[in-house]
Structures are given as C-alpha cells and as structure tokens.
Design a protein around this motif. Sequence first.
Motif, mmCIF file in Angstrom:
data_model
loop_
_atom_site.group_PDB
_atom_site.id
_atom_site.type_symbol
_atom_site.label_atom_id
_atom_site.label_comp_id
_atom_site.label_asym_id
_atom_site.label_seq_id
_atom_site.Cartn_x
_atom_site.Cartn_y
_atom_site.Cartn_z
ATOM 1 N N LEU A 377 -83.534 -16.884 -97.247
ATOM 2 C CA LEU A 377 -83.776 -18.074 -96.765
ATOM 3 C C LEU A 377 -84.996 -18.351 -95.975
ATOM 4 O O LEU A 377 -86.015 -19.067 -96.076
ATOM 5 N N LEU A 378 -85.333 -17.089 -95.228
ATOM 6 C CA LEU A 378 -86.367 -17.281 -94.321
ATOM 7 C C LEU A 378 -87.795 -17.340 -94.932
ATOM 8 O O LEU A 378 -88.493 -17.971 -94.733
ATOM 9 N N THR A 379 -87.771 -16.305 -96.080
ATOM 10 C CA THR A 379 -88.992 -16.136 -96.814
ATOM 11 C C THR A 379 -89.192 -17.508 -97.659
ATOM 12 O O THR A 379 -90.196 -17.810 -97.927
ATOM 13 N N GLY A 380 -88.040 -17.901 -98.159
ATOM 14 C CA GLY A 380 -88.016 -19.034 -98.942
ATOM 15 C C GLY A 380 -88.662 -20.281 -98.204
ATOM 16 O O GLY A 380 -89.256 -21.156 -98.687
ATOM 17 N N TYR A 381 -88.245 -20.428 -97.121
ATOM 18 C CA TYR A 381 -88.686 -21.363 -96.135
ATOM 19 C C TYR A 381 -90.169 -21.379 -95.861
ATOM 20 O O TYR A 381 -90.909 -22.102 -96.100
ATOM 21 N N LEU A 382 -90.723 -20.227 -95.552
ATOM 22 C CA LEU A 382 -92.282 -19.990 -95.333
ATOM 23 C C LEU A 382 -92.773 -20.197 -96.615
ATOM 24 O O LEU A 382 -93.747 -21.003 -96.738
ATOM 25 N N GLU A 383 -92.315 -19.704 -97.770
ATOM 26 C CA GLU A 383 -92.886 -20.239 -99.105
ATOM 27 C C GLU A 383 -92.987 -21.879 -99.313
ATOM 28 O O GLU A 383 -94.023 -22.359 -99.779
#
Length: 475
Positions: A377-383
């Motif tokens: 979720l965290l990396t997806g949010y940055l993306e």
Amino acid sequence: MNKSHNSDTANGIQHDQDIDLTNSLRKWADSFGVTLESSEFAAQMDLADPLREVRSNFTFPTMKDLPCVDLSLIEKPDEECIYLCGNSLGLKPKRADAYQQEVLNCWAKLGVFTHFTGRFPAAKCDLLVKDSLVKLVGAENTDEVVCMNGLTVNIHLLLISFYRPTATRYKIMIEGHAFPSDRYAVVSQLNLHGYTEEDGLIILQTRPGEHILRTEDILASIEKHGEHVAVIFLSGVHYYTGQKFDIETITKSGQAQGCLVGWDLAHAVGNVELKIHDWNVDFACWCTYKYLNSGAGGIAGVFIHQKHHHDNRPKFCGWWSNREDTRFEMKHSVDAAAGADSYRLCNPPPALVALHIAGLEIFEEAGMDRLLAKQYLLTGYLEHLMDHLALSDAGEDKFVEIITPRDPRQRGTQLSVMFPFSVKDIHERLEKRGVVCDVRLPSVMRLAPTASYNTFTDVYRFFTVLKQVMIECKM
C-alpha cells in the motif's frame, strides 16, 4: 488497519492475483470521506496502520543535523527528515545503542571470558541470528544459513566453490547493469581461471527502449547459452530499476540446462518474500544494512542449499570452519562444521552481530507478512502520487517516468524514477529541503518508502516537496 479492510493488509495483499493498488487506496479514501491526494488521507492511513508503533523503534535524522539541508528553507529545524533511502542504508534501531554498550561492557568486565558469556558471546554470537535468517530467506533449516563477512567477500567465497569451469562449460551469466561489485567479483573469478571478460561473461540485456529485463528473454538466453554456462548469478531485486526477478522460474530454467544458479539478495532480503530453499536455489548471499537495518558495513549472510552440503566442493577454510565442539582442539586438519557453517573462516564480530540482532528483532516483532502488506500500500501510494503529479502539472507530457515494474508482484518497496530535468539538480533541491533519497547515474532517482519506519505522511510530505521542486525546475 480497520476491520473493513483487514483482508487487504494483515491477510496478505501481496498474494492477490489481481492487484489494483489504486483501487484499494481509493476504497480507503472513500471510507475516510477524503480524497486520495489529500494530506488527510495520509493522516488517516497512519492512524489506521497496525504497525504505526514500529516507527518508534528507529532514530530519524533531523533537518538541522543533515549536512545538505538549507535551514533557511526549513520551518522546523528539529523536525524529522523525509527519509526514503532504506534501500541504501536503513535507519538505526534505537536498541542498537544498548546492545553495543552491552558488548563493550562485557569485554571490559570479563576480558577473554566474553567469548562464552553474556547476551552476545563472542565465540558463538553468529548462531543467535540463524532462526531469524531461516524465516527471512525461506531456508529449510539453520544449517543452510550463516552470518559472516561482507557481501562481496561472501560472493568470492561462494564462487570459489560453485564456479568450477570446464573446457566447454565456463561462462558466467549476469544481468546488464548489474551492481558494480557483483560484476567485478565475477569478472575477477573468470580472470582467476584464465578467462577474459569478453569470452567468459554473458550479459542479459533489456530490449531497446526498455528498462526491465523480461523473464521470457532471460529464459531464452539461458536456453541459447546454457550448455556453456557454469554459473548464473543474478540479483533478486535489481538495485537500479527495482525489478524483482522471478527467482523460482529462472533457477529452474538454469538448472535444467546444467547450470548452477546463485542470487545476490542484497536488495531482496527484508524487502520481498523469499522461499529460496523451496525454489531450489543453489546458493545466495546478501548484506544486512539496507532493509535489515544493521548499520553501515554490517555483517552479511549466506545460504547454501542442503543438497550441496555433502558435495565436497573446494572451499577456503579457517579455524571457524570447524565444528563448534572440536574447534578448540587445534587439529591440523579441518573437522568441518555442518552445512553453510563450514564456509566460515574466523570468529564473528560481536559488535556487528549485536547491531544485526537489533534490526532482526524488529522484523520478528512486526511480522514479515504485515510489513509486506503495508509495503504494498505504501509503495502503491507513492506510485499514485507520482502519477498524479505528472498528470496535474504536465498535461500530456509526463514529468516523471517510473521505470520500476507497475505490477507490485514484480518489485519490492523501491521505485526508480526518471525526470525530464537534471536528476542531479532535482536531487540537490530535495536534499536542501530535508528529503533523503539517492541518485544512481546516469539518470535514476531511487525512492524507498520502507514499511518498518516510513508512514503515509512521509510519502505525502515528499510529494509536496517534489511538487515545489518541479515547479522551480520548470521556471
């Protein structure tokens, strides 16, 4: 996080076969009654995060302490920096201070008796991390893993055993743009056996205009060259692009051609799910100062599949290669320890092992499954925010190109991005505002929101700073 979304996180979003992270994030935003691009969304996600207390185990650099920060641009000099560089060096666990002091106190008070006394006995402290390493890399048992040396030293020790060239099978296969130390190591091993880089190295290249190595192209190269390849040695996660390789499929393909297959897991361990015993990997090695937070120059690790434990392969030996119960008999020949332990050369450094344990304990407490679920979720949010920046500020001409695979199953926490402006200029401007990330030439900035200590607010703060920097660069 909250009960309505528990299946997306604690139960392992990383195993979803149809992952749409933006859709999952939008569901969260809708449940909070806020927009996905708002600071309120990040704040609500942090409040709902079941791992939010894990962050308190780490020490963050502050704005005023970083040498690159321009304090005239900073409202709160005592504020924590925006640290997105765990792929290069993880943050310091707070308990590391006490563990280091314990090692020093034991030495001071006991002298030579510190070898077998205290929490980190010098003569056997490396054994303390074995159970944790088994879980992190997916080994079968503690005989398959060992904690020792530094990464490149271990690469050489492994290749001494596993690279045994013959007249017809002598080549080594690596990926293009491999981490320089890996390439130096394999080329020097080729040279040691009388082969040149030009003749002995097979380099996997991306297709023109692409950044990611396609699995089908790797398999095709293995099929084409396999009969001449002695060792395939690749990265579990590529340091430059952030691509996660299909370790199981590539290992199986290489071994079907008669190759031995080893992996550098420096950017994979503590970052992605690993099952290297079940994937039948021949050997692997890794460092511990990135996602495992053991400190700069931290002690490294090695895996050797149990199928090779009785191969009688040549290896370099030292007195720590002996079994623990006969080591101090000082025999003229080695009474080899079981499995990977026989690759040790000398007594382990308790100070480095203590730092390693300080980081590993946090993984044990947080749970790797929960960390991976948050990471998605965290990396997806940055993306998503990077894409939003491109769409909102650049019209049809995207500001930012993410070269890391979009499929979260093909990456870890790192996103590698490229800009239409000088990446060096952008990086310097970010650093002045307290953003810690890194640049890898020629043109990539690496961003790693690490689940154990980064928050959604960290990602949002980075996004707002980057937006300002991009506006400045356009002017």
